[in-house]
Design a protein around this motif. Structure first.
Motif, PDB file in Angstrom:
ATOM      1  N   LEU B 124       0.849  -1.204   0.207  1.00 16.72           N
ATOM      2  CA  LEU B 124       0.081   0.016   0.074  1.00 16.72           C
ATOM      3  C   LEU B 124       1.007   1.146   0.055  1.00 16.72           C
ATOM      4  O   LEU B 124       1.557   1.345   0.788  1.00 16.72           O
ATOM      5  N   LEU B 125       0.692   2.011  -1.032  1.00 19.71           N
ATOM      6  CA  LEU B 125       1.758   3.276  -1.050  1.00 19.71           C
ATOM      7  C   LEU B 125       0.937   4.443  -0.944  1.00 19.71           C
ATOM      8  O   LEU B 125      -0.047   4.725  -1.568  1.00 19.71           O
ATOM      9  N   VAL B 126       1.283   5.242   0.080  1.00 24.94           N
ATOM     10  CA  VAL B 126       0.599   6.448   0.679  1.00 24.94           C
ATOM     11  C   VAL B 126       0.996   7.636   0.057  1.00 24.94           C
ATOM     12  O   VAL B 126       2.149   7.756   0.106  1.00 24.94           O
ATOM     13  N   ILE B 127       0.223   8.508  -0.759  1.00 18.70           N
ATOM     14  CA  ILE B 127       0.690   9.683  -1.259  1.00 18.70           C
ATOM     15  C   ILE B 127      -0.248  10.742  -0.793  1.00 18.70           C
ATOM     16  O   ILE B 127      -1.568  10.619  -0.810  1.00 18.70           O
ATOM     17  N   ASP B 128       0.418  12.034  -0.285  1.00 21.54           N
ATOM     18  CA  ASP B 128      -0.365  12.778   0.307  1.00 21.54           C
ATOM     19  C   ASP B 128      -1.070  13.705  -0.984  1.00 21.54           C
ATOM     20  O   ASP B 128      -0.139  14.158  -1.790  1.00 21.54           O
ATOM     21  N   ALA B 129      -2.378  13.979  -0.710  1.00 23.09           N
ATOM     22  CA  ALA B 129      -3.091  14.722  -1.845  1.00 23.09           C
ATOM     23  C   ALA B 129      -2.630  15.808  -2.052  1.00 23.09           C
ATOM     24  O   ALA B 129      -2.500  16.267  -3.177  1.00 23.09           O
ATOM     25  N   GLN B 130      -2.168  16.657  -0.918  1.00 24.02           N
ATOM     26  CA  GLN B 130      -1.752  18.077  -1.133  1.00 24.02           C
ATOM     27  C   GLN B 130      -0.493  18.293  -1.564  1.00 24.02           C
ATOM     28  O   GLN B 130      -0.106  19.037  -2.366  1.00 24.02           O
ATOM     29  N   GLU B 131       0.499  17.437  -1.144  1.00 22.25           N
ATOM     30  CA  GLU B 131       1.863  17.480  -1.717  1.00 22.25           C
ATOM     31  C   GLU B 131       2.114  16.753  -2.794  1.00 22.25           C
ATOM     32  O   GLU B 131       3.152  17.095  -3.615  1.00 22.25           O
ATOM     33  N   GLY B 132       1.321  15.473  -3.196  1.00 20.72           N
ATOM     34  CA  GLY B 132       1.278  14.829  -4.372  1.00 20.72           C
ATOM     35  C   GLY B 132       2.570  14.045  -4.442  1.00 20.72           C
ATOM     36  O   GLY B 132       3.083  13.594  -3.422  1.00 20.72           O
ATOM     37  N   VAL B 133       3.257  13.655  -5.611  1.00 24.77           N
ATOM     38  CA  VAL B 133       4.091  12.619  -5.619  1.00 24.77           C
ATOM     39  C   VAL B 133       5.471  13.163  -5.326  1.00 24.77           C
ATOM     40  O   VAL B 133       5.799  14.129  -5.678  1.00 24.77           O
TER      41      VAL B 133
END
Lengths: 241, 627
Positions: B124-133
């Motif tokens: 499961l790879l978590v990415i912050d919607a605000q900060e992006g990739v």
């Protein structure tokens, strides 16, 4: 291979016999605190014959002679003296390269951080801050100079796994694990500091059903873990399993 | 692999179809711990009273409750001050049991992530919607591709901070999908979540009604175990051969495919074939087949040579055997992985010395920029060629993953790992101009060394050096002997036995040994060289190579009683006048690297003693000798 006669320890013996065509090809070590339940001594005698074990028994007689006892000392001190120091003395005597232990990750947060092959320095220290990587079945199998490796095959198993395996394989275990008079032992240690938990599970099927629903911890009946904050952490850093 | 690994781990019950291992990765602060805390809470997998306890502790400290604290409390990270490490956390859905291998970020992160991810079926790879990739979002995916974790679910977290905006989610999905494609990966799902509030973790989000896909818990239940890949050939690395009784039992774990009695088997490298006679299970059970992941002990129809390390396979689908291959590796070692240096390569149960013979490119773990160089730093990924000291059996990773991957050991530590991408023809050379020491090391699979066997006539120098030479030669080493007596009848036949002539004889022997060692050979010099000063001069002249003085020691009386060449008899009859130990002095070495008492140990033990010293010397070759 240390052998406490507890359920996990007996699973280990079973796995060793399976792995080595029926014969345990290495010595077993019982660190006898002299506070085992009487049933455990009976079981020890029976199982040693049953499994044809090469059993070494070690007691920290010096500590007992000095008067270390549950009547006069706290559980952490007694555990350290009667278990850890006795184990260390046996390691010094036999200079084994590896100890096969039955610890599991789900027993305790510090054990959760363990590796399958966990090096111990000559002083017995566990360097949990810099543990070796392990992947693809490749482990830190070479013991450090003067030290040894703890080999921990049950690390990934849960308490429920242990019980389901005991049921599937019909592995002999002490009867103290089954309920008598509304209580049973979920984990076994020295009798003055090990308390039974309320339970009606007097058969293995009932034990498994009980564990499927429980949300209390397995070692809740083991006083030395709860004697003070981080007791388990302190014990393990000094070489407790 | 441990012989005690739970082969029976596939223990199944009516509700449990086997625990699935999942690793949680992603950039620091993108919400991994919060997500795991929330997942445990919402699947009711927390111990009784844990949440109340943490809420109380937060209130006491005057802090707002966070789901990340749950995880911390569960692990007792903060109060115990243990550096965060890969830790199994168990939870259950209605469908099955899971172990989450949480891998939060810290200094030793990569080592622990590798440890966790290598045993995971999915990530499961978590990415912050605000900060992006971010950097680590990419770096972790690179490692997942190397570790062979193919099932990936991407969680776009903190959707509440971007007003649950569908366009933001889709932008991240598009960007990251393209990046994953460049690594040959494809995410099974992208799921918009707000872990803090539990949106789409276990419970469907009301505020993101535009999202029609599964929740995280549902997506997890859709994943499959990758341990049981069907259609792969049989690979069973031999872990041991038991001889507890009259039976000779071959033991090992079936890493892919399956094994049946009566089937033909070939053991590689080595290549002898026979058939499986019977499984030797304890307790006695009747097994018709040993499937992938299970261990087996079995007897063979014919008593062929089998040893630990060999891979048992069906002859029609055998692994490759070779000494050189190209690989993509990750490096975790304290010291950089250097071209030409000696390491140990572990593949299955094989364990052989190996050298990096070429570094094609090095990928920086943070920027993913590819560079050239002679060494691979910690935490980097590289494309290299490895050469082993002896032939090994292996597969290309895409053909059979379990035997197409390996670990690299530096000293006694596992310091890296990799997957094999292509076979390299061993005759292939890539260099330009002068042949370098590193290239010679790469070809031989070891560095040079000079062993100077000194001792009285009859002490056993020749016998011992011949025995050592045989063992080294048979294990694939480039080795030769320089014998003092033979030199006396060729190169040095002009020399007599005056002290000056003897010194010159020693000097010439040293010069010849040096030339051979320059080619990368292990040179065994047998020469009485009675004077310590002459031997010391040789050592200095050969300082560019590992130099081991081997004192072959036996009392004069023992040597005289052996008298293999009849020389002592001639001395006693007066036919030889100058003879070391009797009429001229022998200065015994004061501090030899190896001291062998041939009157006390037998030839086999003496040979082992010398081999152990050589092993240590050639494992750390000097790459800078002047040719």
């Amino acid at each position: 291979m240390p052998w406490s006669m507890g359920k996990d320890s007996n699973v280990l013996i079973w796995l060793a016999r399976k792995a080595f065509a029926g014969k345990v090809p290495f010595p077993l070590l019982h660190i006898d605190t002299t506070y085992e339940f009487p049933e455990m001594y009976t079981f020890r005698e029976w199982a040693t014959k049953e499994h044809e074990l090469d059993l070494l028994i070690r007691i920290n007689q010096d500590a007992i002679d000095r008067g270390v006892s549950y009547a006069t000392h706290d559980p952490v001190t007694v555990t350290h003296e009667l278990k850890t120091l006795a184990l260390r003395a046996a390691l010094d005597e036999y200079k084994w390269d590896a100890l096969i232990t039955g610890i599991r990750r789900d027993e305790d947060p510090t054990r959760a951080k363990e590796r399958h092959f966990s090096p111990r320095s000559a002083e017995g220290v566990w360097d949990y801050k810099d543990q070796p990587p392990e992947f693809w079945g490749q482990f830190a199998s070479r013991p450090p100079a003067g030290g040894h490796v703890r080999v921990q095959p049950l690390l990934e198993w849960t308490e429920l796994d242990i019980w389901e395996y005991i049921r599937r394989e019909a592995i002999p275990i002490p009867t103290l694990y089954y309920a008598r008079d509304g209580k049973r032992f979920r984990s076994l240690g020295c009798h003055p500091i090990t308390h039974p938990v309320p339970s009606e599970a007097d058969t293995i099927d009932k034990v498994i059903d009980e564990l499927r629903l429980t949300r209390t911890s397995e070692r809740s009946g083991r006083a030395q873990d709860h004697h003070e904050r981080n007791a388990m952490q302190k014990l393990r850093a000094k070489g407790f399993m | 692999m441990s012989a005690l690994a739970p082969a029976t781990y596939t223990a199944q019950t009516e509700t449990d179809v086997g625990r699935l291992h999942v690793v949680v990765v992603g950039h620091v602060d993108h919400g991994k711990s919060t997500f795991v805390g929330r997942l445990l809470h919402d699947t009711e997998s927390l111990p009784e009273g844990k949440i109340e306890q943490v809420k109380k502790a937060c209130a006491a400290e005057g802090m707002d409750f966070e789901y990340a604290f749950l995880l911390d409390a569960l692990l007792e990270e903060q109060e115990q001050n243990i550096t965060i490490d890969t830790t199994r956390i168990f939870f259950r859905t209605k469908k099955r049991n899971y172990a989450i291998i949480d891998a939060p970020g810290h200094r030793e992160f990569l080592k622990n992530m590798v440890t966790g991810a290598a045993s995971a079926s999915a990530a499961l790879l978590v990415i912050d919607a605000q900060e992006g990739v971010m950097d680590q979002s990419r770096r972790h995916a690179v490692l997942l591709s190397l570790l062979g974790v193919k099932q990936l679910v991407v969680l776009v977290n903190k959707m509440d901070l971007v007003k649950h905006d569908a366009a933001t989610f889709q932008r991240i999905e598009t960007e990251y999908t393209a990046f994953l494609a460049s690594l040959g990966l494809k995410a099974a799902r992208f799921i918009p979540i707000a872990a803090r509030h539990g949106d789409n973790v276990v419970t469907r989000s009301q505020v993101m009604a535009w999202y029609k896909g599964p929740t995280v818990a549902e997506a997890l239940d859709d994943l499959v175990h990758v341990d049981n890949v069907a259609g792969l050939p049989l690979r069973m690395p031999v872990s041991d051969i038991y001889r507890f009784d009259h039976r000779r039992i071959i033991a090992g774990r079936v890493e892919s495919g399956s094994l049946r009695p009566g089937e033909p088997l070939v053991f590689l490298p080595g290549g002898r074939s026979t058939t499986v006679r019977a499984f030797e299970d304890w307790p006695i059970t009747k097994r018709d087949v040993v499937p992938t992941g299970a261990s087996a002990g079995f007897t063979l129809e014919e008593q062929i040579f089998v040893e630990r390390g060999q891979i048992a396979a069906h002859p029609s689908h055998a692994p490759r055997v070779g000494r050189e291959f190209r690989a993509r590796i990750f490096w975790l070692g304290r010291e950089p992985l250097a071209l030409g240096r000696s390491y140990r390569l572990r593949l299955g149960t094989q364990d052989v010395p190996a050298f990096v013979s070429r570094i094609h490119s090095i990928t920086d773990a943070d920027t993913l920029a590819a560079t050239q160089g002679d060494s691979v730093p910690k935490d980097a990924v590289a494309d290299i060629v490895l050469r082993t000291a002896a032939p090994i059996a292996y597969d290309l990773h895409h053909e059979c993953p379990v035997t197409g991957r390996f670990a690299i050991e530096d000293g006694e530590r596992i310091a890296g790992g990799g997957i094999i991408t292509e076979e390299v023809s061993s005759s292939q050379t890539n260099g330009k101009g002068r042949v370098t020491p590193a290239e010679r090391i790469a070809r031989h699979g070891h560095g040079p060394a000079i062993l100077w066997f000194t001792g009285l006539s009859g002490s056993g120098k020749s016998t011992l050096s011949e025995s050592v030479e045989r063992r080294l030669f048979d294990s694939g080493k480039h080795v030769l002997r320089v014998d003092g007596d033979e030199l006396r009848s060729s190169l040095s036949r002009d020399l007599g036995f005056t002290p000056e002539a003897r010194a010159e004889s020693v000097r010439r022997a040293a010069a010849v040994a040096g030339l051979f060692a320059d080619t990368g050979a292990i040179v065994l010099v047998t020469l009485i060289a009675p004077l310590a000063a002459d031997r010391e001069k040789s050592r200095r002249a050969l300082a560019r190579h590992a130099f081991l003085e081997v004192f072959v020691d036996a009392p004069l009386a023992v040597c005289e009683s052996r008298d293999p060449k009849g020389l002592y008899a001639k001395v006693r009859r007066g036919e030889i006048r100058e003879f070391t130990g009797i009429s001229s002095p022998y200065e015994a070495p004061q501090d030899p690297e190896v001291h062998v008492r041939t009157d006390q140990v037998d030839l086999a033990a003496a040979t082992e003693q010398v081999l152990a010293a050589i092993d240590a010397a050639v494992r750390e070759p000097r790459e800078d000798w002047e040719v």
